[in-house]
Design an enzyme around this catalytic site. Structure first.
Site, PDB file in Angstrom:
ATOM      1  N   GLU A 234     -14.881  42.320  10.292  1.00 12.11           N
ATOM      2  CA  GLU A 234     -16.354  41.778  10.364  1.00 12.11           C
ATOM      3  C   GLU A 234     -16.891  42.500  11.454  1.00 12.11           C
ATOM      4  O   GLU A 234     -16.465  42.242  12.653  1.00 12.11           O
ATOM      5  CB  GLU A 234     -16.693  40.414  10.460  1.00 12.11           C
ATOM      6  CG  GLU A 234     -15.927  39.361   9.491  1.00 12.11           C
ATOM      7  CD  GLU A 234     -16.664  39.432   8.100  1.00 12.11           C
ATOM      8  OE1 GLU A 234     -17.561  40.343   7.752  1.00 12.11           O
ATOM      9  OE2 GLU A 234     -15.852  39.251   7.203  1.00 12.11           O
ATOM     10  N   CYS A 268     -24.292  40.317  15.796  1.00 17.10           N
ATOM     11  CA  CYS A 268     -24.354  41.704  14.767  1.00 17.10           C
ATOM     12  C   CYS A 268     -25.396  41.544  13.747  1.00 17.10           C
ATOM     13  O   CYS A 268     -25.750  42.667  13.368  1.00 17.10           O
ATOM     14  CB  CYS A 268     -22.887  41.328  14.185  1.00 17.10           C
ATOM     15  SG  CYS A 268     -23.118  39.857  13.439  1.00 17.10           S
TER      16      CYS A 268
HETATM   17  P1  NAD Z   1     -14.964  44.312  20.636  1.00 18.12           P
HETATM   18  O1  NAD Z   1     -14.727  45.152  19.240  1.00 18.12           O
HETATM   19  O2  NAD Z   1     -14.955  45.114  21.886  1.00 18.12           O
HETATM   20  O3  NAD Z   1     -13.949  43.255  20.683  1.00 18.12           O
HETATM   21  C1  NAD Z   1     -13.603  42.505  19.736  1.00 18.12           C
HETATM   22  C2  NAD Z   1     -12.219  41.563  20.082  1.00 18.12           C
HETATM   23  O4  NAD Z   1     -11.240  42.704  19.798  1.00 18.12           O
HETATM   24  C3  NAD Z   1     -12.018  41.290  21.515  1.00 18.12           C
HETATM   25  O5  NAD Z   1     -11.226  39.907  21.458  1.00 18.12           O
HETATM   26  C4  NAD Z   1     -11.245  42.329  22.066  1.00 18.12           C
HETATM   27  O6  NAD Z   1     -10.337  42.042  22.925  1.00 18.12           O
HETATM   28  C5  NAD Z   1     -10.377  42.868  20.691  1.00 18.12           C
HETATM   29  N1  NAD Z   1      -9.889  44.239  20.704  1.00 18.12           N
HETATM   30  C6  NAD Z   1     -10.576  45.286  21.562  1.00 18.12           C
HETATM   31  N2  NAD Z   1      -9.847  46.538  21.404  1.00 18.12           N
HETATM   32  C7  NAD Z   1      -8.734  46.229  20.407  1.00 18.12           C
HETATM   33  C8  NAD Z   1      -7.604  46.910  19.743  1.00 18.12           C
HETATM   34  N3  NAD Z   1      -7.557  48.197  19.976  1.00 18.12           N
HETATM   35  N4  NAD Z   1      -6.905  46.269  19.173  1.00 18.12           N
HETATM   36  C9  NAD Z   1      -6.994  44.705  18.707  1.00 18.12           C
HETATM   37  N5  NAD Z   1      -7.949  44.338  19.379  1.00 18.12           N
HETATM   38  C10 NAD Z   1      -8.871  44.703  20.080  1.00 18.12           C
HETATM   39  O7  NAD Z   1     -16.465  43.764  20.354  1.00 18.12           O
HETATM   40  P2  NAD Z   1     -17.324  42.584  21.415  1.00 18.12           P
HETATM   41  O8  NAD Z   1     -17.858  43.456  22.322  1.00 18.12           O
HETATM   42  O9  NAD Z   1     -16.370  41.721  21.895  1.00 18.12           O
HETATM   43  O10 NAD Z   1     -18.256  42.143  20.465  1.00 18.12           O
HETATM   44  C11 NAD Z   1     -19.495  42.719  19.960  1.00 18.12           C
HETATM   45  C12 NAD Z   1     -19.180  43.449  18.386  1.00 18.12           C
HETATM   46  O11 NAD Z   1     -18.736  42.667  17.669  1.00 18.12           O
HETATM   47  C13 NAD Z   1     -20.504  44.064  18.037  1.00 18.12           C
HETATM   48  O12 NAD Z   1     -20.313  45.149  17.642  1.00 18.12           O
HETATM   49  C14 NAD Z   1     -21.257  43.122  17.222  1.00 18.12           C
HETATM   50  O13 NAD Z   1     -22.041  43.768  16.072  1.00 18.12           O
HETATM   51  C15 NAD Z   1     -19.729  42.564  16.521  1.00 18.12           C
HETATM   52  N6  NAD Z   1     -19.887  41.272  15.824  1.00 18.12           N
HETATM   53  C16 NAD Z   1     -19.464  41.492  14.390  1.00 18.12           C
HETATM   54  C17 NAD Z   1     -19.945  40.314  13.901  1.00 18.12           C
HETATM   55  C18 NAD Z   1     -19.816  40.324  12.129  1.00 18.12           C
HETATM   56  O14 NAD Z   1     -19.628  39.157  11.726  1.00 18.12           O
HETATM   57  N7  NAD Z   1     -19.882  41.397  11.489  1.00 18.12           N
HETATM   58  C19 NAD Z   1     -20.108  39.123  14.594  1.00 18.12           C
HETATM   59  C20 NAD Z   1     -20.078  39.115  15.836  1.00 18.12           C
HETATM   60  C21 NAD Z   1     -20.061  40.247  16.544  1.00 18.12           C
END
Ligand code: NAD
Length: 523
Positions: A234, A268
């Site tokens: 997501e 998001c």
């Molecule tokens: P992010 O992608 O930076 O991190 C999300 C999670 O992934 C964190 O727990 C992080 O530690 C982990 N992570 C980071 N790099 C990784 C890797 N290489 N391998 C495995 N895990 C890793 O996102 P964020 O800043 O925490 O959240 C904001 C983003 O999330 C925005 O882009 C937003 O649109 C999206 N989001 C999407 C939804 C949806 O339902 N589509 C909902 C909420 C947020």
């Protein structure tokens, strides 16, 4: 052991500390989950439902503390922490606990073919095993709950990695389930950032449920592909709102402002682009500016705060950079545009007039309190601009006409379309959630979300256990001739051909019955 500091983005004070999970320990955590899984799987759905209901009551009892912790860790107003996160989570727990029985019951698949009509045919649902859940910081309670609850209910073990920005809520979530009776190794937590996330994917889980940015999702998809591991992703969005000239402008402007600036625009599914009909441009823009200026920014713990700070320093710098680049391209800042001069990551709610002659930044997620306004000549132009994006997460349409709204909703390229509202569909338990294009793969929430947690096994039973099947060995010329006649009888458009095929089919059918009778007699 290294510590993670949880920082309040409104005051920059430390909320608390937690230990990072050493990456080399993650395999052992997953192994323990695998060992505990068979017993949990065999514990029965009614027991697991009771535990989820108990966890729901615990969340209800701790609603104030948990809302407060959400606000402290990531800054959103306390009102949103309670009304959107805690109440959404309580609801989804009750929803799944009540309905899992129906969703996970054997699903009959009636068979249309005359040769199979008497067979028992159904889908059987069984848990996948150990699921890895990686979550973002921007909805630190509701997002993981929407996955953890159906995962546990359907009999899976869970290893949960919350965001490194909201580790304390991560622990709280686990505490609720453990206190409610989930065995220790069935719900475990891994604390840390990308390193721990990668370690979790490599540690032998059956499926990864990732919510976060599209860039990280892309990396995770590649990592999973190498392991042939199932995943639900997501990811980000750059969501459009289309405003028709027949919309109630007072109500619509309030909805648009909320959709753009709730959670400081860090959803998001926040509105990032408003495509508004030129006929109502002057009135709507005036209303939007007036209402944006009334938004009260401040510490989310204050009950009267409408908008809290951004989640972290990088977010703040991203907003400043976006405004600077927009101005360089010729877009006009209508209000806001600056960081607020006080401690914490505060930024003004910002409206930017983005003429359609300037290329739209539709493939870049803003993810903050900046909304772009683009006047358009009609619905077709609005749809073309909205669909031009490589994202396809959520969207909204604002109109007084039921027919027009639903017609536009079908044309928009997105996982979700709301008509005359925005964002809240994520909190509607029944409504499945997914993104298309670069916004997502797979589902969470609702019945479709539960289907992602299980192996769906097809079972087909022939009640006639003593019957030789028509299609088994030995192959003969007679068999080919019978099949040709059978196909004519079943599918020919010509009535005379069908009638002509009947004697041949009856003859081979009689032969078939004879063979089977002989086999039965021999037994
Ligand atoms: P992010 O992608 O930076 O991190 C999300 C999670 O992934 C964190 O727990 C992080 O530690 C982990 N992570 C980071 N790099 C990784 C890797 N290489 N391998 C495995 N895990 C890793 O996102 P964020 O800043 O925490 O959240 C904001 C983003 O999330 C925005 O882009 C937003 O649109 C999206 N989001 C999407 C939804 C949806 O339902 N589509 C909902 C909420 C947020």
């Amino acid at each position: 052991m290294e510590k993670i500091n949880s920082i309040n983005p409104a005051t920059l004070e430390t909320v608390g500390q937690t230990e990072q999970t050493p990456p080399e320990k993650v395999k052992e955590i997953v192994l323990n989950a695998h060992k505990a899984f068979p017993q949990w799987r065999g514990s029965g759905l009614s027991k697991r439902s009771r535990i989820i209901k108990e966890a729901q009551q615990l969340l209800l009892a701790h609603k104030e503390n948990i809302s407060r912790l959400i606000t402290l860790e990531m800054g959103r107003p306390i009102n949103e922490s309670l009304v959107l996160e805690v109440s959404g989570a309580i609801d989804i727990m009750g929803y799944y606990a009540k309905r899992a029985n129906k969703f996970l019951d054997d699903r009959r698949i009636p068979l249309h073919h005359m040769l199979f009509k008497r067979r028992k045919s159904y889908m059987y649902f069984e848990p996948l095993g150990v699921l890895g859940i990686i979550s973002p910081w921007n909805w630190p309670l509701l997002i993981p709950m929407g996955i953890i609850v159906p995962a546990l209910l359907s009999g899976n073990a869970v290893v949960f990695k919350p965001s490194e920005f909201t580790p304390l809520i991560g622990h709280k979530i686990r505490d609720l389930f453990i206190e409610a009776g989930v065995p220790e190794h069935i719900f475990q937590i891994v604390q840390g950032g990308a390193t721990q996330g990668k370690a979790l994917i490599n540690a032998g889980v059956e499926k990864i449920f990732f919510t976060g940015s599209t860039g990280v999702g892309h990396n995770i998809f590649q990592q999973c592909a190498c392991l042939l591991m199932k995943n639900v992703l997501e990811m980000g969005g750059s969501d459009p709102a289309i405003v028709c000239e027949d919309a109630d402008l007072d109500i619509t402007s309030s909805g648009l402002i909320w959709g753009g600036f709730c959670n400081c625009g860090q959803n998001c599914n926040s509105i990032e682009h408003i495509y508004l009909n030129e006929k109502i441009q002057d009135r709507l823009i005036a209303l939007l500016i007036e209402k944006t200026k009334q938004i009260r920014s401040g510490n989310g713990l204050d009950n009267d705060t409408d908008m809290g700070p951004l989640g972290n320093q990088a977010q703040l710098e991203k907003m400043e950079d976006f405004v600077k680049q927009a101005q360089e391209k010729g877009a006009k800042v209508l209000c806001g545009g600056n960081r607020i001069d006080k401690k914490g990551y505060f930024f003004e709610p910002t409206l930017i007039l983005w003429d359609k002659s300037i290329p739209q930044p539709i493939n870049k997620e803003i993810f903050g309190p900046i909304v772009l306004l683009t006047p358009v000549k009609d619905d077709d132009e609005a749809i073309a601009l909205a669909n031009h994006s490589t994202f396809g997460l959520a969207s909204s349409i604002w109109t007084g006409s039921k027919k027009r709204g639903e017609k536009l909703a079908r044309r928009i390229e997105a996982g979700t379309v709301m008509i005359n509202d925005v964002i809240v569909s994520f909190g509607i338990a029944e409504a499945g959630w997914t993104g298309i294009k670069n916004s997502g793969i797979g589902w969470v929430h609702g019945e479709k979300g539960l289907d992602e947690m299980v192996n769906i096994k097809y079972i087909n039973r022939d009640p006639q256990s003593h019957t030789q099947k028509l299609w088994w060995f030995p192959y003969t010329t007679k068999m080919i001739e019978s099949m040709k006649k059978g196909l004519d009888l079943l599918f020919s458009k010509s009535i005379s051909k069908r009638i002509a095929a009947i004697p041949g089919v009856l003859k081979s059918f009689a032969g078939y019955l004879f063979i089977n009778r002989k086999k039965k007699d021999k037994m």
